[in-house]
Design an enzyme around this catalytic site. Structure first.
Site, PDB file in Angstrom:
ATOM      1  N   HIS A   1       0.844  -1.191   0.000  1.00  0.00           N
ATOM      2  CA  HIS A   1       0.000   0.000   0.000  1.00  0.00           C
ATOM      3  C   HIS A   1       0.885   1.248   0.000  1.00  0.00           C
ATOM      4  O   HIS A   1       1.281   1.725   1.068  1.00  0.00           O
ATOM      5  CB  HIS A   1      -0.902   0.002   1.234  1.00  0.00           C
ATOM      6  CG  HIS A   1      -1.810  -1.183   1.319  1.00  0.00           C
ATOM      7  ND1 HIS A   1      -1.364  -2.431   1.670  1.00  0.00           N
ATOM      8  CD2 HIS A   1      -3.144  -1.303   1.096  1.00  0.00           C
ATOM      9  CE1 HIS A   1      -2.386  -3.281   1.666  1.00  0.00           C
ATOM     10  NE2 HIS A   1      -3.465  -2.621   1.320  1.00  0.00           N
TER      11      HIS A   1
ATOM     12  N   HIS B   1      -2.049  -1.316   7.184  1.00  0.00           N
ATOM     13  CA  HIS B   1      -1.620  -1.549   5.806  1.00  0.00           C
ATOM     14  C   HIS B   1      -0.558  -0.538   5.374  1.00  0.00           C
ATOM     15  O   HIS B   1       0.131  -0.746   4.378  1.00  0.00           O
ATOM     16  CB  HIS B   1      -2.821  -1.480   4.853  1.00  0.00           C
ATOM     17  CG  HIS B   1      -3.591  -0.208   4.938  1.00  0.00           C
ATOM     18  ND1 HIS B   1      -4.624  -0.023   5.830  1.00  0.00           N
ATOM     19  CD2 HIS B   1      -3.484   0.957   4.258  1.00  0.00           C
ATOM     20  CE1 HIS B   1      -5.117   1.199   5.684  1.00  0.00           C
ATOM     21  NE2 HIS B   1      -4.440   1.815   4.730  1.00  0.00           N
TER      22      HIS B   1
ATOM     23  N   PRO C   1      -6.029  -5.637  11.333  1.00  0.00           N
ATOM     24  CA  PRO C   1      -7.454  -5.367  11.119  1.00  0.00           C
ATOM     25  C   PRO C   1      -7.835  -3.965  11.600  1.00  0.00           C
ATOM     26  O   PRO C   1      -7.511  -3.573  12.720  1.00  0.00           O
ATOM     27  CB  PRO C   1      -8.146  -6.455  11.955  1.00  0.00           C
ATOM     28  CG  PRO C   1      -7.135  -7.548  12.049  1.00  0.00           C
ATOM     29  CD  PRO C   1      -5.816  -6.851  12.132  1.00  0.00           C
TER      30      PRO C   1
ATOM     31  N   ASP D   1      -9.650   6.428   7.784  1.00  0.00           N
ATOM     32  CA  ASP D   1     -11.106   6.381   7.665  1.00  0.00           C
ATOM     33  C   ASP D   1     -11.650   4.993   7.981  1.00  0.00           C
ATOM     34  O   ASP D   1     -12.692   4.849   8.621  1.00  0.00           O
ATOM     35  CB  ASP D   1     -11.526   6.775   6.243  1.00  0.00           C
ATOM     36  CG  ASP D   1     -11.321   8.251   5.964  1.00  0.00           C
ATOM     37  OD1 ASP D   1     -11.940   9.065   6.666  1.00  0.00           O
ATOM     38  OD2 ASP D   1     -10.545   8.585   5.059  1.00  0.00           O
TER      39      ASP D   1
ATOM     40  N   HIS E   1      -4.078   3.042  -3.598  1.00  0.00           N
ATOM     41  CA  HIS E   1      -4.238   2.526  -2.237  1.00  0.00           C
ATOM     42  C   HIS E   1      -3.477   1.222  -2.023  1.00  0.00           C
ATOM     43  O   HIS E   1      -2.645   1.129  -1.122  1.00  0.00           O
ATOM     44  CB  HIS E   1      -5.719   2.302  -1.915  1.00  0.00           C
ATOM     45  CG  HIS E   1      -5.953   1.552  -0.641  1.00  0.00           C
ATOM     46  ND1 HIS E   1      -5.856   2.142   0.598  1.00  0.00           N
ATOM     47  CD2 HIS E   1      -6.262   0.246  -0.408  1.00  0.00           C
ATOM     48  CE1 HIS E   1      -6.092   1.248   1.533  1.00  0.00           C
ATOM     49  NE2 HIS E   1      -6.345   0.091   0.950  1.00  0.00           N
TER      50      HIS E   1
ATOM     51  N   ARG F   1     -18.046 -20.031  38.165  1.00  0.00           N
ATOM     52  CA  ARG F   1     -17.921 -18.566  38.161  1.00  0.00           C
ATOM     53  C   ARG F   1     -17.714 -18.053  39.587  1.00  0.00           C
ATOM     54  O   ARG F   1     -17.058 -17.023  39.805  1.00  0.00           O
ATOM     55  CB  ARG F   1     -19.142 -17.908  37.517  1.00  0.00           C
ATOM     56  CG  ARG F   1     -20.448 -18.126  38.256  1.00  0.00           C
ATOM     57  CD  ARG F   1     -21.577 -17.252  37.722  1.00  0.00           C
ATOM     58  NE  ARG F   1     -22.853 -17.581  38.352  1.00  0.00           N
ATOM     59  CZ  ARG F   1     -23.910 -16.785  38.333  1.00  0.00           C
ATOM     60  NH1 ARG F   1     -23.854 -15.620  37.714  1.00  0.00           N
ATOM     61  NH2 ARG F   1     -25.038 -17.151  38.915  1.00  0.00           N
TER      62      ARG F   1
ATOM     63  N   SER G   1     -22.998 -10.809  37.189  1.00  0.00           N
ATOM     64  CA  SER G   1     -23.131 -12.161  36.624  1.00  0.00           C
ATOM     65  C   SER G   1     -21.783 -12.840  36.455  1.00  0.00           C
ATOM     66  O   SER G   1     -21.642 -14.035  36.709  1.00  0.00           O
ATOM     67  CB  SER G   1     -23.838 -12.093  35.263  1.00  0.00           C
ATOM     68  OG  SER G   1     -25.153 -11.595  35.394  1.00  0.00           O
TER      69      SER G   1
ATOM     70  N   GLU H   1     -17.949  -5.594  24.417  1.00  0.00           N
ATOM     71  CA  GLU H   1     -17.111  -6.797  24.464  1.00  0.00           C
ATOM     72  C   GLU H   1     -15.905  -6.703  23.541  1.00  0.00           C
ATOM     73  O   GLU H   1     -14.778  -7.035  23.921  1.00  0.00           O
ATOM     74  CB  GLU H   1     -17.921  -8.052  24.105  1.00  0.00           C
ATOM     75  CG  GLU H   1     -18.980  -8.442  25.117  1.00  0.00           C
ATOM     76  CD  GLU H   1     -20.323  -7.794  24.835  1.00  0.00           C
ATOM     77  OE1 GLU H   1     -21.305  -8.156  25.508  1.00  0.00           O
ATOM     78  OE2 GLU H   1     -20.386  -6.936  23.924  1.00  0.00           O
TER      79      GLU H   1
ATOM     80  N   ASP I   1     -32.330 -17.818  29.553  1.00  0.00           N
ATOM     81  CA  ASP I   1     -32.000 -16.814  28.538  1.00  0.00           C
ATOM     82  C   ASP I   1     -32.032 -17.401  27.130  1.00  0.00           C
ATOM     83  O   ASP I   1     -32.108 -16.661  26.155  1.00  0.00           O
ATOM     84  CB  ASP I   1     -30.630 -16.196  28.814  1.00  0.00           C
ATOM     85  CG  ASP I   1     -30.711 -15.115  29.883  1.00  0.00           C
ATOM     86  OD1 ASP I   1     -31.792 -14.530  30.051  1.00  0.00           O
ATOM     87  OD2 ASP I   1     -29.694 -14.860  30.544  1.00  0.00           O
TER      88      ASP I   1
ATOM     89  N   HIS J   1     -28.139 -16.888  24.062  1.00  0.00           N
ATOM     90  CA  HIS J   1     -27.064 -16.780  25.047  1.00  0.00           C
ATOM     91  C   HIS J   1     -26.285 -18.087  25.220  1.00  0.00           C
ATOM     92  O   HIS J   1     -25.260 -18.089  25.902  1.00  0.00           O
ATOM     93  CB  HIS J   1     -27.635 -16.374  26.413  1.00  0.00           C
ATOM     94  CG  HIS J   1     -28.024 -14.932  26.505  1.00  0.00           C
ATOM     95  ND1 HIS J   1     -28.889 -14.337  25.614  1.00  0.00           N
ATOM     96  CD2 HIS J   1     -27.664 -13.956  27.385  1.00  0.00           C
ATOM     97  CE1 HIS J   1     -29.049 -13.060  25.946  1.00  0.00           C
ATOM     98  NE2 HIS J   1     -28.318 -12.804  27.015  1.00  0.00           N
TER      99      HIS J   1
ATOM    100  N   ARG K   1     -22.607 -21.287  35.170  1.00  0.00           N
ATOM    101  CA  ARG K   1     -23.555 -20.528  35.993  1.00  0.00           C
ATOM    102  C   ARG K   1     -24.080 -21.405  37.124  1.00  0.00           C
ATOM    103  O   ARG K   1     -24.304 -20.935  38.243  1.00  0.00           O
ATOM    104  CB  ARG K   1     -24.722 -20.054  35.129  1.00  0.00           C
ATOM    105  CG  ARG K   1     -25.784 -19.290  35.916  1.00  0.00           C
ATOM    106  CD  ARG K   1     -27.078 -19.191  35.141  1.00  0.00           C
ATOM    107  NE  ARG K   1     -28.062 -18.342  35.805  1.00  0.00           N
ATOM    108  CZ  ARG K   1     -29.346 -18.345  35.530  1.00  0.00           C
ATOM    109  NH1 ARG K   1     -29.826 -19.163  34.605  1.00  0.00           N
ATOM    110  NH2 ARG K   1     -30.171 -17.557  36.170  1.00  0.00           N
TER     111      ARG K   1
END
Length: 681
Positions: free
Chosen positions: A30, A69, A117, A157, A263, A359, A386, A418, A477, A481, A528
């Protein structure tokens, strides 16, 4: 304002042409962004606090190239500064086993983190800024600025269109990270052509709404004075991160400048020649660096950086004398060491202890660990009650002015972000100082963060995902989930621990492995529902990734399971013997990655030849072929309802396992049977 002379212009031209030559040599890459961005890179690095002879100096400034890039520009810059890149390395751009791969990688000298990425790099930079703020608040004393560095990033961008950048930028504004300065390369071109085809929002208004300081430079192709002034002004903003929009021309100087054609493809030979003529270079020579450019960077960047590093070293020696406890702790962290005896604080369990959800045992581990590991820092993506990731008495990482916490706090409220959490954890890890970041969410929603999870493994960032609600056992759920396929995906990622502990001892083993890990991230999948503390579970044996937890002489079948299914398998084994005199060995296999790295002798001792092996896990069966002849699992989506009732619906009970074990024995009766552990190569 910094002064820019003919030597600055020559340095920028050298940067541009070195980058073009790399792409030309590879006939791949590039060239457009480096041609436009070279003045910005020059301004950033001209004032960057760094020492190429000590690239891990903890108080260096960090630079992250989010639009990865454009990495030919980064390699050119690092070469000119004296990092370990020769001209020959630049010639080998994008070649097999090259030290200059097609996107920047953490394994390369001077590269802080893998950011290929789009959107990941700016998000990693937020993590680095969080780590620096926490590090400074923890160790700085009056007259002893142990940490006062900045994190700089260049973004494009594409980075700002990716959702993960929005997640992390929003949080950075909330956290008032004044140590983060970002340059937005606005060249109005993407792969498809003009960005106006899909992206015409006012980015600076968006970032202003996030709580960032916003600035703009109109002539980024050559106005280094304005770029420098904006940078210096950004440093004055102590309670806001800064984004500086720099309008550039993609492929500046090229015959294709301002178009998508420049590019992602090498320039044509005549275009390269006219560029070199334009900037006073011999058009028939490649990879040319005037000696005065080397000398200039040495005088303006390298030598001052070395002096700052030496001053810091002297200050740290005095610090260790004046603040011996803090100094000892900090030295240990800088050495990449853990406190002596830290592992003794991991809880151990016996079968007489109460049944607990893993947990919950995870919370016990974290509560114990934060007391002895100041490098442990973590939080949750708005699922704290949770995930059980917060310990009693925890202080949140927050701007002190908000009175919600302070920068020395070690609990991060990530909000419903997340993917952003994963990318930020990678940045915290890459900062150094032996940080051990963890982040909590439901196992199913680790999938939302797949890009960051993969890059943790690729970059070697040993982050810890606390992934609760690990199966259909979460119940009401429902299928949205319930992570049916998630573990199969995670197990397929190279360099990735995926732990699914069966009880408290195995949970402690998972955390021991994750905290000790130097270059491998970990996902700890936790239940859980309550699980019994198993009679023969073993912290030490679990550290091998798999072990025999219920044994018999001359077994007729081996049942291999993980997590909540191990206790069901043990119940099935007892039922098989009590009702049919069928002898079943049960193997707990909490982490495939660790088990696969044991000796062949050990692996065959657990899963030997001559015995049919059946896996049982209430998740997709696709990852079990290398351990079992038959698999009992769930290759469809789950159901909504109470956890125990869903288990019964799919026959995931001791009776259901026993029935299928019998069928497996009968199917293989009289057949020569080799362990799946066997390999031809």
């Amino acid at each position: 304002m910094a002064q820019f002379s003919d030597i600055d212009k020559l340095a920028v031209s050298t940067l541009r042409l070195l980058s073009v030559d790399q792409v030309e040599s590879a006939q791949s890459g590039h060239p457009g962004a480096p041609l436009g961005l070279a003045p910005v890179a020059h301004v950033i690095f001209k004032q960057l606090r760094c020492n190429p002879n000590n690239e891990h100096w903890i108080n260096r400034d960090r630079f992250v190239l989010s639009n990865g890039h454009s990495c030919a520009l980064l390699y050119s810059m690092l070469h000119l500064l004296g990092y370990d890149y020769s001209i020959e390395d630049l010639r080998q751009f994008r070649q097999v086993n090259s030290r200059t791969p097609g996107h920047p990688e953490f394994h390369s000298a001077g590269v802080e983190i893998t950011s290929g990425p789009l959107g990941q790099g700016i998000s990693n930079a937020v993590g680095m800024a969080i780590a620096q703020a926490n590090f400074a608040a923890t160790y700085n004393e009056e007259g002893f600025p142990i940490s006062d560095s900045y994190t700089f990033a260049i973004v494009g961008d594409g980075c700002l269109q990716e959702g993960v950048a929005s997640e992390t930028s929003s949080l950075a504004g909330h956290l008032q990270l004044g140590n983060l300065i970002t340059f937005y390369d606005s060249n109005s071109i993407s792969i498809d052509g003009k960005t106006s085809y899909s992206f015409d929002e006012d980015v600076l208004k968006r970032y202003e709404a996030y709580g960032w300081e916003v600035m703009e430079v109109d002539k980024g192709d050559d106005d280094m004075g304005s770029i420098s002034s904006a940078l210096e002004k950004a440093k004055l903003s102590k309670d806001k991160p800064t984004i500086i929009k720099v309008t550039t021309t993609i492929g500046f100087g090229s015959l294709q400048q301002g178009t998508a054609g420049v590019h992602g493809s090498a320039l044509k030979a005549d275009d390269v020649k006219q560029l070199k003529n334009r900037w006073g270079f011999d058009p028939n020579k490649s990879f040319v660096v005037p000696q005065e450019v080397y000398d200039y960077y040495k005088k303006t960047v390298v030598e001052p950086g070395q002096k700052l590093n030496e001053q810091w070293d002297r200050m740290f020696e005095e610090y260790k004398t004046k603040f011996p406890e803090k100094g000892k702790e900090l030295q240990r962290r800088l050495n990449g060491e853990l406190p002596e005896g830290w592992e003794k604080h991991l809880p151990r369990f016996t079968s007489d202890d109460d049944a607990l959800a893993t947990r919950k045992t995870s919370q016990q581990v974290l509560t114990n660990m934060v007391q002895v590991l100041p490098e442990l820092i973590g939080g949750s993506a708005d699922l704290t009650p949770s995930n059980l990731t917060r310990w009693e008495g925890a202080v949140d990482f927050q701007p002190p002015i908000t009175q919600l916490g302070n920068y020395a706090g070690r609990y991060i409220r990530y909000g419903v972000r997340e993917h952003g959490m994963g990318a930020i954890m990678n940045g915290i890890s890459a900062f150094g100082a032996n940080y051990k970041p963890y982040g909590g969410t439901f196992l199913n929603f680790v999938s939302y963060a797949a890009g960051a999870v993969r890059l943790a493994a690729l970059s070697g960032n040993p982050v810890i995902w606390v992934a609760t609600h690990d199966s259909i056992g979460l119940g009401e759920d429902g299928p949205t989930h319930q992570p049916i396929e998630t573990l199969a995906h995670l197990r397929a990622i190279p360099n990735m621990h995926v732990w699914r502990p069966a009880d408290g001892n195995e949970t402690s083993a998972a955390y021991y492995s994750a905290i000790k890990s130097g270059r491998t991230p970990s996902v700890v999948a936790l239940s859980r529902q309550n699980l019994p503390q198993l009679e023969h579970s073993s912290f030490e044996k679990a550290l091998k990734g798999g072990y025999v937890i219920h044994d018999v002489e001359n077994p007729d079948i081996i049942l291999v399971s993980t997590g909540s299914e191990v206790s069901i398998s043990i119940d099935a084994a007892k039922k098989l013997y009590d009702t049919k005199r069928i002898k079943a060995r049960v193997v707990s296999l909490p982490d495939f990655y660790t088990f696969d790295r044991q000796s062949e002798e050990y692996r065959f001792s657990v899963l030997p030849d001559g015995v049919p092996i059946m896996s049982f896990e209430v998740l997709a069966t696709s990852s079990w072929g290398k351990y079992a002849h038959q698999s009992f699992g769930l290759d469809e989506f789950g159901r909504s309802g109470k956890g125990p009732e869903i288990y019964k619906l799919f026959d995931f009970t001791a009776d259901g396992v026993a029935s299928r074990a019998e069928k497996t024995i009968n199917y293989y009766k009289g057949k020569q049977l080799l362990s799946p552990m066997g390999r031809a190569f």
